[in-house]
Design a protein around this motif. Sequence first.
Motif, short mmCIF file in Angstrom:
data_model
loop_
_atom_site.label_atom_id
_atom_site.label_comp_id
_atom_site.label_asym_id
_atom_site.label_seq_id
_atom_site.Cartn_x
_atom_site.Cartn_y
_atom_site.Cartn_z
N GLU A 154 120.05 -3.19 -0.87
CA GLU A 154 120.51 -3.91 -2.08
C GLU A 154 119.17 -4.72 -2.50
OE1 GLU A 154 124.64 -6.12 -3.40
OE2 GLU A 154 123.14 -7.17 -2.05
N MET A 155 118.86 -4.58 -3.80
CA MET A 155 117.57 -5.31 -4.37
C MET A 155 118.31 -6.07 -5.59
SD MET A 155 115.58 -2.17 -6.10
CE MET A 155 114.84 -3.30 -7.35
N ASP A 156 117.50 -7.13 -5.81
CA ASP A 156 117.49 -7.97 -7.04
C ASP A 156 117.01 -6.96 -8.20
OD1 ASP A 156 117.97 -10.54 -8.45
OD2 ASP A 156 115.95 -10.18 -9.06
N ARG B 172 110.64 -4.15 1.37
CA ARG B 172 109.73 -4.28 0.07
C ARG B 172 109.84 -2.89 -0.60
NH1 ARG B 172 104.37 -4.74 0.72
NH2 ARG B 172 104.66 -3.25 2.48
N ILE B 173 109.96 -3.00 -1.86
CA ILE B 173 110.14 -1.72 -2.68
C ILE B 173 109.02 -1.69 -3.82
CG2 ILE B 173 111.83 -0.46 -4.32
CD1 ILE B 173 114.02 -2.66 -2.87
N LYS B 174 108.28 -0.52 -3.74
CA LYS B 174 107.32 -0.35 -4.51
C LYS B 174 107.89 0.77 -5.51
CE LYS B 174 103.82 2.76 -3.71
NZ LYS B 174 102.50 3.19 -2.97
N THR B 175 107.78 0.40 -6.91
CA THR B 175 108.55 1.02 -7.92
C THR B 175 107.47 1.70 -8.94
OG1 THR B 175 108.43 -0.96 -9.42
CG2 THR B 175 110.33 -0.88 -8.14
N GLY C 182 116.92 -8.78 -15.13
CA GLY C 182 115.91 -8.01 -16.22
C GLY C 182 116.08 -6.79 -16.66
N ASP C 183 116.99 -5.94 -15.52
CA ASP C 183 117.27 -4.69 -15.83
C ASP C 183 115.93 -3.93 -15.84
OD1 ASP C 183 118.69 -2.40 -16.25
OD2 ASP C 183 119.07 -2.78 -18.56
N ASN C 184 114.98 -4.28 -14.93
CA ASN C 184 113.98 -3.15 -15.41
C ASN C 184 113.94 -1.97 -14.53
OD1 ASN C 184 112.27 -5.43 -16.55
ND2 ASN C 184 112.16 -6.50 -14.46
N LEU C 185 114.78 -1.93 -13.69
CA LEU C 185 114.74 -0.40 -12.85
C LEU C 185 116.32 0.14 -13.15
CD1 LEU C 185 113.65 -1.93 -9.32
CD2 LEU C 185 112.23 -0.44 -11.15
N HIS C 186 116.37 1.57 -13.17
CA HIS C 186 117.58 2.28 -13.28
C HIS C 186 117.88 3.38 -12.47
CE1 HIS C 186 117.27 0.18 -17.29
NE2 HIS C 186 115.75 0.61 -17.32
N ALA C 187 119.11 3.64 -12.52
CA ALA C 187 119.67 4.64 -11.33
C ALA C 187 118.99 6.06 -11.72
CB ALA C 187 121.18 4.87 -11.75
N GLY C 188 118.61 6.54 -10.67
CA GLY C 188 117.86 7.74 -10.64
C GLY C 188 116.29 7.60 -10.34
N GLN C 189 115.83 6.62 -10.66
CA GLN C 189 114.32 6.28 -10.53
C GLN C 189 113.84 6.28 -9.18
OE1 GLN C 189 113.21 2.85 -12.60
NE2 GLN C 189 111.15 2.86 -11.45
N LYS D 79 109.41 -5.17 -5.57
CA LYS D 79 110.57 -6.01 -5.43
C LYS D 79 111.10 -6.06 -4.30
CE LYS D 79 111.63 -5.48 -10.06
NZ LYS D 79 111.78 -6.56 -11.07
N LEU D 80 111.83 -7.11 -3.94
CA LEU D 80 112.26 -7.58 -2.48
C LEU D 80 113.77 -7.15 -2.54
CD1 LEU D 80 110.57 -10.95 -1.95
CD2 LEU D 80 109.76 -8.70 -1.22
#
Length: 342
Positions: A286-288, A250-253, A291-298, A263-264
């Motif tokens: 690896e995560m789904d 589980r990923i808390k963004t 929608g391109d909600n997350l970006h590299a470096g975050q 995210k899962l």
Amino acid sequence: MKNSNKILSTTLAALFLSTSALIPSTYSAYAQETHAGEAGEHGEEGVVEMNATEREKNGVITAKLTRQTLGSEVAAPGEIALNQYKTSYVTSRIAGQISKRHARLGQHVKRGAPLVTLTSVELAGAQGEAIVAHQEWQRVKALGTDIVAKRRYVEAEIAAQLSQAKIAAFGMTPKAVDRLLASGDASKATGIFTLYSGQSGTVMKDSFVIGELIEPGRVLFEITDESTAWVNVKVSSDDAEGIEVGASVRIKTGSGYKETDWKLGKVLQLGHQIDESTRTFSVRVEMDNKGDNLHAGQFVTAFLQTGNAQDVLAAPADAITFMQGQNIVFVLEGDKFLPTPV
């Protein structure tokens, strides 16, 4: 650190601004909405009464308990990264000058879409040689081996094939090669060629300007499929022992207060070397990312499952409050929040 609670976080925080005498006047807690009898027995001590209007005014948020398959978890910091298995570079194999741009940073392109057009003196020379070799091969082939020596026949054929392969390797498409040779016109040997996208995805890098002279191997475009992303997670050696490839994550963004903050994913790879500076292992998740909600470096926080999972009635870990020597959650019944041991 390891999360010892089997009841894990999925919902939002609530701040009680007014409470009973047994609870401090400013008290951070969570509320869970469920039907009477689901959460077990509870008394009136520590009950907080608050109607819907007051809850909205004070920012109190409720959510229903659900059954979830959960196991022990390890919480660790992580960083979003591009999925390198779905990323490609676009480079030129020969020196040239950029004459036209067809795509820009952030643009979504399809496989086979034109990206940049260049001109090359080296390619122009190779195109001219290809035209000459093609015409010679057509002449020799028309004469046939009855007139032309076998050696000369083979040499002409090979020369034509090699010259065509050379300009194709430089960046010309098969259709462009065929048009050039069919024309038989040396004035068409301009050295102009276009680079195309080898995959569908988003342009992540386009570091060049029109008119710039570039060398072979210079990366002109970086294109990636952002439908999935990687999370590079750093875990201690002790925590890494129970993590397996394929384990749920589980990923808390964000703050974790909204459903969209979670995210899962799953463990893709485990590192086999300790980082010299942080003394941690690297775990690739690896995560789904549709929608391109997350970006590299975050930066994110990852909760990696360890051990065997169980199907349990789950409440958020942040919803659990330690009060009077025990862990409790507040259960909403009518307009009353009832402290319930868990």
